[in-house]
Scaffold this motif. Structure first.
Motif, short mmCIF file in Angstrom:
data_model
loop_
_atom_site.label_atom_id
_atom_site.label_comp_id
_atom_site.label_asym_id
_atom_site.label_seq_id
_atom_site.Cartn_x
_atom_site.Cartn_y
_atom_site.Cartn_z
N HIS A 106 0.84 -1.19 0.00
CA HIS A 106 0.00 0.00 0.00
C HIS A 106 0.88 1.25 0.00
O HIS A 106 1.72 1.39 -0.89
N SER A 107 0.76 2.14 0.99
CA SER A 107 1.58 3.35 1.01
C SER A 107 2.68 3.29 2.05
O SER A 107 3.35 4.29 2.30
N HIS A 164 -3.92 4.75 6.05
CA HIS A 164 -2.65 5.47 6.21
C HIS A 164 -2.29 5.70 7.68
O HIS A 164 -1.11 5.86 8.00
N HIS A 223 -6.56 16.32 -1.44
CA HIS A 223 -7.26 15.16 -0.91
C HIS A 223 -8.28 15.61 0.13
O HIS A 223 -8.89 16.68 -0.02
N TRP A 237 -4.11 17.17 5.34
CA TRP A 237 -3.48 16.11 4.57
C TRP A 237 -2.24 16.70 3.92
O TRP A 237 -2.17 17.90 3.65
N ASP A 254 -1.91 10.54 -0.30
CA ASP A 254 -3.03 10.44 -1.24
C ASP A 254 -3.27 11.82 -1.84
O ASP A 254 -3.31 12.82 -1.11
N THR A 255 -3.48 11.87 -3.14
CA THR A 255 -3.69 13.17 -3.78
C THR A 255 -4.26 12.98 -5.18
O THR A 255 -3.97 12.00 -5.85
N GLN A 277 1.31 7.88 -5.38
CA GLN A 277 0.04 7.16 -5.33
C GLN A 277 -0.52 6.98 -6.74
O GLN A 277 -0.75 7.95 -7.45
N TYR A 281 -8.00 4.73 -7.83
CA TYR A 281 -8.61 5.80 -8.61
C TYR A 281 -9.95 5.34 -9.16
O TYR A 281 -10.25 4.14 -9.23
N HIS A 289 -7.67 11.12 -6.08
CA HIS A 289 -6.67 10.08 -6.30
C HIS A 289 -6.19 10.17 -7.74
O HIS A 289 -6.93 10.59 -8.63
N HIS A 315 0.29 2.67 -3.00
CA HIS A 315 -1.17 2.74 -2.84
C HIS A 315 -1.89 1.77 -3.77
O HIS A 315 -2.92 2.08 -4.35
N ARG A 398 -11.81 6.77 1.49
CA ARG A 398 -10.75 6.23 0.70
C ARG A 398 -9.44 6.83 1.15
O ARG A 398 -9.35 8.00 1.39
#
Length: 398
Positions: A106-107, A164, A223, A237, A254-255, A277, A281, A289, A315, A398
């Motif tokens: 993931h992240s 996260h 985000h 964020w 995340d962005t 990331q 999406y 995302h 991500h 999300r």
């Protein structure tokens, strides 16, 4: 019973029912800092560019995509994800070139940079959810136990969503000597979970802190935030720049894509590596995302417009959070990297690599995935921003 006195016990009982995973609200000096932030207006933190933070489009169409049996099968691997078997042994020795990245899934990334160890968005929990019995479950185990990771100089959190900021992971890290770098407002959650205030560096965008000879800067992202039943937008964020004496890296959190990547690159780049990331999406949330194509564009923006350094896609692969096929983010990022002639790393979870050395590039996900479309190979990518038809009010974040 009647009267105001009877309400107090009820309110107290309701507070007691609030799960610890929801965290805590800011108050006192922290709340005063939030109110004084240039990024806080009209009672909420604002994005650097306009963004819809709730899913848009037809509820019926979303349900068809997300719950159709064929679609559900595509969103999970068709076998066991190959977690790297020797992570602990491989990170026991210092990075030969001074920079090594280990994607944990993931992240979550362990970055060893100029003799320091920075752990981004660590999620060792089984589910990204406030509840142990419900919510998206891991598709692969963590590559090694958190306790086996060894000392960490700084834990960096991008924002407070469950995938996260993980309660059991933070509580375990709170028992170590590490310090935390978090966006403004997130410190309230950490203190509620047992992290001492003197171990928390809480930053607004474009603020920086130096820890053990490395500089960590909170930079803008596009985000949103929130952990409880109501999303009050009272925690910030961020993306993050980490600079040591010899290396610079960037973690996007995340962005959605936005023009600010160019500004971040101009102020802090170029970077030896970016962690971008590229998963979860959807056409239903195009502003918050990035697609793989947008992720590649963001990397190039951060590098001044030309290929440079190494892109590590994050991500994806660990949690099922969007309607797209499970392996699509990795496959499409590989396409985008080839087309841009940009170096990209595709490690298995737990596989360390040095951006200055040989990169892991084998598409390990392909044997576990049904054939994937490559729509942009023959023509432009399909438009991922439909005309909004109203707002969906979906449970979860999300």
């Amino acid at each position: 019973m009647t009267g105001a006195g009877s309400l107090l016990p009820l309110r107290s009982r309701l507070r007691e029912l609030r799960p610890d995973a929801f965290g805590a609200d800011s108050k006192g000096e922290r709340w005063a800092r939030i109110l004084g932030s240039p990024n806080f207006a009209d009672g909420v933190f604002q994005n650097p560019e306009g963004a819809r933070v709730r899913p848009s489009g037809s509820t019926m169409e979303f349900a068809k995509q997300f719950f159709a049996k064929e679609q559900r099968l595509r969103r999970a691997p068709m076998g066991t994800i190959p977690v790297h078997p020797t992570t602990l042994a491989d990170i026991a020795e210092p990075a030969a070139g001074g920079l090594r990245l280990t994607w944990m899934g993931h992240s979550s990334v362990l970055a060893e940079i100029d003799g320091r160890r920075v752990l981004f968005d660590p999620v060792w929990g089984e589910r990204c959810s406030p509840f142990a019995f419900a919510g998206p479950k891991r598709l692969h185990p963590v590559p090694l136990p958190l306790a086996a990771l060894g000392p960490v100089d700084v834990v960096v959190i991008s924002h407070d969503h469950y995938d996260h900021l993980d309660l059991p992971t933070i509580r375990a890290l709170a028992r170590t000597s590490t310090v935390f770098a978090v966006p403004l407002g997130v410190g309230a959650h950490l203190e509620h979970w047992g992290v001492r205030p003197d171990r928390i560096h809480e930053l607004d965008w474009n603020e920086a802190v130096e820890v053990e000879g490395i500089t960590l800067t909170a930079t803008p992202a596009r985000h949103f935030c929130g952990r409880g039943l109501r999303n009050q937008q009272h925690t910030l964020w961020a993306s993050w720049v980490v600079a040591g004496p010899d290396h610079r890296i960037y973690h996007s959190g995340d962005t959605g894509y936005f023009s600010g990547f160019k500004d971040i690159g101009a102020a802090h780049g170029p970077f030896d590596a970016t962690m971008i990331q590229i998963g979860a999406y959807s056409e239903f949330w195009p502003d918050i995302h990035m697609t793989p194509a947008e992720g590649m564009r963001a990397h190039l923006d951060l590098q001044g417009g030309a290929p440079h350094g190494v892109l590590l896609p994050i991500h994806w692969a660990t949690f099922n959070l969007a309607p797209h096929a499970w392996a699509e983010p990795g496959e499409w990022t590989r396409d985008a990297a080839q087309e841009a002639e940009q170096a990209a790393a595709f490690p298995r979870p737990g596989e360390p690599f040095e951006p200055g050395g040989e990169l892991p590039t084998a598409p390990w996900w392909q044997p576990l995935s049904a054939p994937l479309d490559h729509p942009w190979r023959a023509s432009a990518a399909p438009e991922l921003t439909p005309e909004p038809l109203g707002e969906l009010d979906l449970a979860g974040e999300r």
